[in-house]
Scaffold this motif. Structure first.
Motif, mmCIF file in Angstrom:
data_model
loop_
_atom_site.group_PDB
_atom_site.id
_atom_site.type_symbol
_atom_site.label_atom_id
_atom_site.label_comp_id
_atom_site.label_asym_id
_atom_site.label_seq_id
_atom_site.Cartn_x
_atom_site.Cartn_y
_atom_site.Cartn_z
ATOM 1 N N SER A 187 -8.078 -3.192 -86.764
ATOM 2 C CA SER A 187 -8.722 -3.903 -87.858
ATOM 3 C C SER A 187 -10.225 -3.632 -87.799
ATOM 4 C CB SER A 187 -8.459 -5.403 -87.728
ATOM 5 O OG SER A 187 -9.290 -6.151 -88.567
ATOM 6 N N GLU A 188 -10.812 -3.392 -88.958
ATOM 7 C CA GLU A 188 -12.258 -3.170 -89.006
ATOM 8 C C GLU A 188 -13.003 -4.404 -88.500
ATOM 9 O OE1 GLU A 188 -13.802 -0.307 -89.783
ATOM 10 O OE2 GLU A 188 -11.839 0.622 -90.057
ATOM 11 N N GLU A 189 -12.541 -5.585 -88.880
ATOM 12 C CA GLU A 189 -13.237 -6.818 -88.525
ATOM 13 C C GLU A 189 -12.965 -7.284 -87.103
ATOM 14 O OE1 GLU A 189 -11.115 -6.745 -91.309
ATOM 15 O OE2 GLU A 189 -12.742 -6.144 -92.642
ATOM 16 N N LEU A 190 -11.697 -7.252 -86.673
ATOM 17 C CA LEU A 190 -11.327 -7.855 -85.394
ATOM 18 C C LEU A 190 -11.347 -6.899 -84.204
ATOM 19 C CD1 LEU A 190 -8.379 -10.111 -86.600
ATOM 20 C CD2 LEU A 190 -10.757 -10.753 -86.195
ATOM 21 N N THR A 191 -11.140 -5.601 -84.443
ATOM 22 C CA THR A 191 -11.082 -4.656 -83.323
ATOM 23 C C THR A 191 -12.040 -3.478 -83.503
ATOM 24 O OG1 THR A 191 -9.317 -3.303 -84.271
ATOM 25 C CG2 THR A 191 -8.641 -5.220 -82.944
ATOM 26 N N ALA A 192 -12.962 -3.591 -84.422
ATOM 27 C CA ALA A 192 -13.938 -2.530 -84.700
ATOM 28 C C ALA A 192 -13.263 -1.199 -85.031
ATOM 29 C CB ALA A 192 -14.910 -2.366 -83.538
ATOM 30 N N GLY A 193 -12.091 -1.269 -85.668
ATOM 31 C CA GLY A 193 -11.388 -0.067 -86.098
ATOM 32 C C GLY A 193 -10.587 0.632 -85.023
ATOM 33 N N ARG A 194 -10.548 0.075 -83.807
ATOM 34 C CA ARG A 194 -9.768 0.672 -82.708
ATOM 35 C C ARG A 194 -8.455 -0.077 -82.534
ATOM 36 N NH1 ARG A 194 -14.842 0.088 -79.321
ATOM 37 N NH2 ARG A 194 -13.754 -1.853 -78.940
ATOM 38 N N GLU A 195 -7.451 0.613 -82.007
ATOM 39 C CA GLU A 195 -6.187 -0.057 -81.699
ATOM 40 C C GLU A 195 -6.360 -0.890 -80.434
ATOM 41 O OE1 GLU A 195 -2.915 2.629 -81.377
ATOM 42 O OE2 GLU A 195 -2.825 2.909 -83.541
ATOM 43 N N ARG A 244 -4.246 -3.900 -77.951
ATOM 44 C CA ARG A 244 -3.057 -4.707 -77.659
ATOM 45 C C ARG A 244 -3.473 -6.168 -77.586
ATOM 46 N NH1 ARG A 244 1.403 -1.954 -76.049
ATOM 47 N NH2 ARG A 244 1.078 0.232 -75.526
ATOM 48 N N GLY A 245 -2.599 -7.024 -78.055
ATOM 49 C CA GLY A 245 -2.882 -8.444 -78.009
ATOM 50 C C GLY A 245 -1.696 -9.233 -78.512
ATOM 51 N N TRP A 246 -1.974 -10.441 -79.017
ATOM 52 C CA TRP A 246 -0.925 -11.333 -79.493
ATOM 53 C C TRP A 246 -1.327 -11.968 -80.812
ATOM 54 C CZ3 TRP A 246 -2.780 -11.014 -74.610
ATOM 55 C CH2 TRP A 246 -1.885 -10.645 -73.617
ATOM 56 N N VAL A 247 -0.368 -12.066 -81.701
ATOM 57 C CA VAL A 247 -0.523 -12.848 -82.926
ATOM 58 C C VAL A 247 0.252 -14.129 -82.675
ATOM 59 C CG1 VAL A 247 0.052 -13.015 -85.366
ATOM 60 C CG2 VAL A 247 -0.795 -10.870 -84.443
ATOM 61 N N ALA A 248 -0.413 -15.268 -82.822
ATOM 62 C CA ALA A 248 0.222 -16.560 -82.570
ATOM 63 C C ALA A 248 0.392 -17.304 -83.881
ATOM 64 C CB ALA A 248 -0.609 -17.388 -81.602
ATOM 65 N N GLY A 249 1.572 -17.823 -84.080
ATOM 66 C CA GLY A 249 1.858 -18.598 -85.283
ATOM 67 C C GLY A 249 2.683 -19.813 -84.935
ATOM 68 N N GLY A 250 2.731 -20.724 -85.854
ATOM 69 C CA GLY A 250 3.451 -21.973 -85.663
ATOM 70 C C GLY A 250 2.567 -23.084 -86.168
ATOM 71 N N GLU A 251 2.386 -24.103 -85.369
ATOM 72 C CA GLU A 251 1.509 -25.225 -85.720
ATOM 73 C C GLU A 251 0.067 -24.734 -85.792
ATOM 74 O OE1 GLU A 251 0.699 -28.961 -86.910
ATOM 75 O OE2 GLU A 251 2.693 -28.244 -86.385
ATOM 76 N N PRO A 254 -6.284 -9.925 -74.308
ATOM 77 C CA PRO A 254 -6.338 -10.492 -72.963
ATOM 78 C C PRO A 254 -7.763 -10.913 -72.589
ATOM 79 C CG PRO A 254 -5.031 -8.489 -72.968
ATOM 80 C CD PRO A 254 -5.661 -8.598 -74.320
ATOM 81 N N GLY A 255 -7.888 -12.128 -72.126
ATOM 82 C CA GLY A 255 -9.171 -12.642 -71.669
ATOM 83 C C GLY A 255 -10.116 -13.101 -72.762
ATOM 84 N N ALA A 256 -9.688 -13.066 -74.008
ATOM 85 C CA ALA A 256 -10.557 -13.473 -75.115
ATOM 86 C C ALA A 256 -10.012 -14.737 -75.789
ATOM 87 C CB ALA A 256 -10.657 -12.355 -76.147
ATOM 88 N N GLU A 257 -10.887 -15.410 -76.490
ATOM 89 C CA GLU A 257 -10.495 -16.590 -77.251
ATOM 90 C C GLU A 257 -9.765 -16.169 -78.528
ATOM 91 O OE1 GLU A 257 -10.861 -19.930 -76.574
ATOM 92 O OE2 GLU A 257 -11.382 -19.162 -74.590
ATOM 93 N N PRO A 258 -8.804 -16.961 -78.986
ATOM 94 C CA PRO A 258 -8.124 -16.650 -80.245
ATOM 95 C C PRO A 258 -9.086 -16.758 -81.432
ATOM 96 C CG PRO A 258 -6.948 -18.362 -79.027
ATOM 97 C CD PRO A 258 -8.240 -18.135 -78.325
ATOM 98 N N VAL A 259 -8.902 -15.853 -82.395
ATOM 99 C CA VAL A 259 -9.694 -15.876 -83.625
ATOM 100 C C VAL A 259 -8.727 -15.938 -84.807
ATOM 101 C CG1 VAL A 259 -11.667 -14.637 -82.662
ATOM 102 C CG2 VAL A 259 -9.813 -13.353 -83.716
ATOM 103 N N PRO A 260 -9.125 -16.545 -85.911
ATOM 104 C CA PRO A 260 -8.238 -16.614 -87.080
ATOM 105 C C PRO A 260 -7.808 -15.220 -87.534
ATOM 106 C CG PRO A 260 -10.144 -18.022 -87.381
ATOM 107 C CD PRO A 260 -10.406 -17.214 -86.149
ATOM 108 N N PHE A 261 -6.563 -15.106 -87.942
ATOM 109 C CA PHE A 261 -6.006 -13.829 -88.380
ATOM 110 C C PHE A 261 -5.340 -14.022 -89.735
ATOM 111 C CE2 PHE A 261 -2.426 -10.690 -88.314
ATOM 112 C CZ PHE A 261 -3.202 -9.552 -88.416
ATOM 113 N N ASP A 262 -5.895 -13.406 -90.765
ATOM 114 C CA ASP A 262 -5.327 -13.445 -92.108
ATOM 115 C C ASP A 262 -5.549 -12.089 -92.758
ATOM 116 O OD1 ASP A 262 -4.211 -14.135 -94.501
ATOM 117 O OD2 ASP A 262 -5.918 -15.329 -95.176
ATOM 118 N N PRO A 263 -4.606 -11.148 -92.541
ATOM 119 C CA PRO A 263 -4.806 -9.795 -93.046
ATOM 120 C C PRO A 263 -4.561 -9.648 -94.540
ATOM 121 C CG PRO A 263 -2.669 -9.942 -92.016
ATOM 122 C CD PRO A 263 -3.351 -11.272 -91.808
#
Length: 122
Positions: free
Chosen positions: A48-56, A58-65, A73-82
């Motif tokens: 993602s241009e915004e979240l990963t500076a255009g590089r691939e 690995r991480g996690w997408v969390a959904g639910g409540e 890994p090792g970073a705080e979660p950020v909002p994800f709305d592609p």
């Protein structure tokens, strides 16, 4: 006879995809947790241009409540709305989605695509 049995067992063990075997168990567990309404983190690769500076990355997408989030890994979660996702490719190991005119690419296991799509839609 004993040697033949050892060779047979050795050949059978090489045919078993242990990663898929244990990964399948974790995917079933995440699906069950999602069905119970729990928040679930799904492993994926994001570009993602915004979240990963255009590089691939690995991480996690969390959904639910709460809102859907992305974290590495090792970073705080950020909002994800592609935005609207369009499926680009699929095989037995991964499904790839593009959004925002190709500026965002999300790749995850086909068994978990429905969890992520449902979380993003809701």
């Amino acid at each position: 006879m004993g040697e033949m049995l050892v060779v047979l067992v050795g050949n059978l063990l090489t045919m078993i995809d242990m990663t898929e075997l244990f990964g399948g168990r974790r995917r079933r567990s995440r699906r069950a947790a999602s069905a119970r309404g729990e928040r679930v983190s799904v492993p994926c690769v994001l570009r993602s241009e915004e979240l990963t500076a255009g590089r691939e990355r690995r991480g996690w997408v969390a959904g639910g409540e709460g809102p859907v989030t992305w974290r590495t890994p090792g970073a705080e979660p950020v909002p994800f709305d592609p935005g609207e996702l369009t499926m680009q490719a699929v095989d037995r190991q991964s499904v790839t989605f593009h959004a925002a005119g190709g500026r965002t690419e999300l790749r995850l296991h086909p068994d978990e695509a429905s969890l992520v799509l449902r979380a993003l839609a809701g």
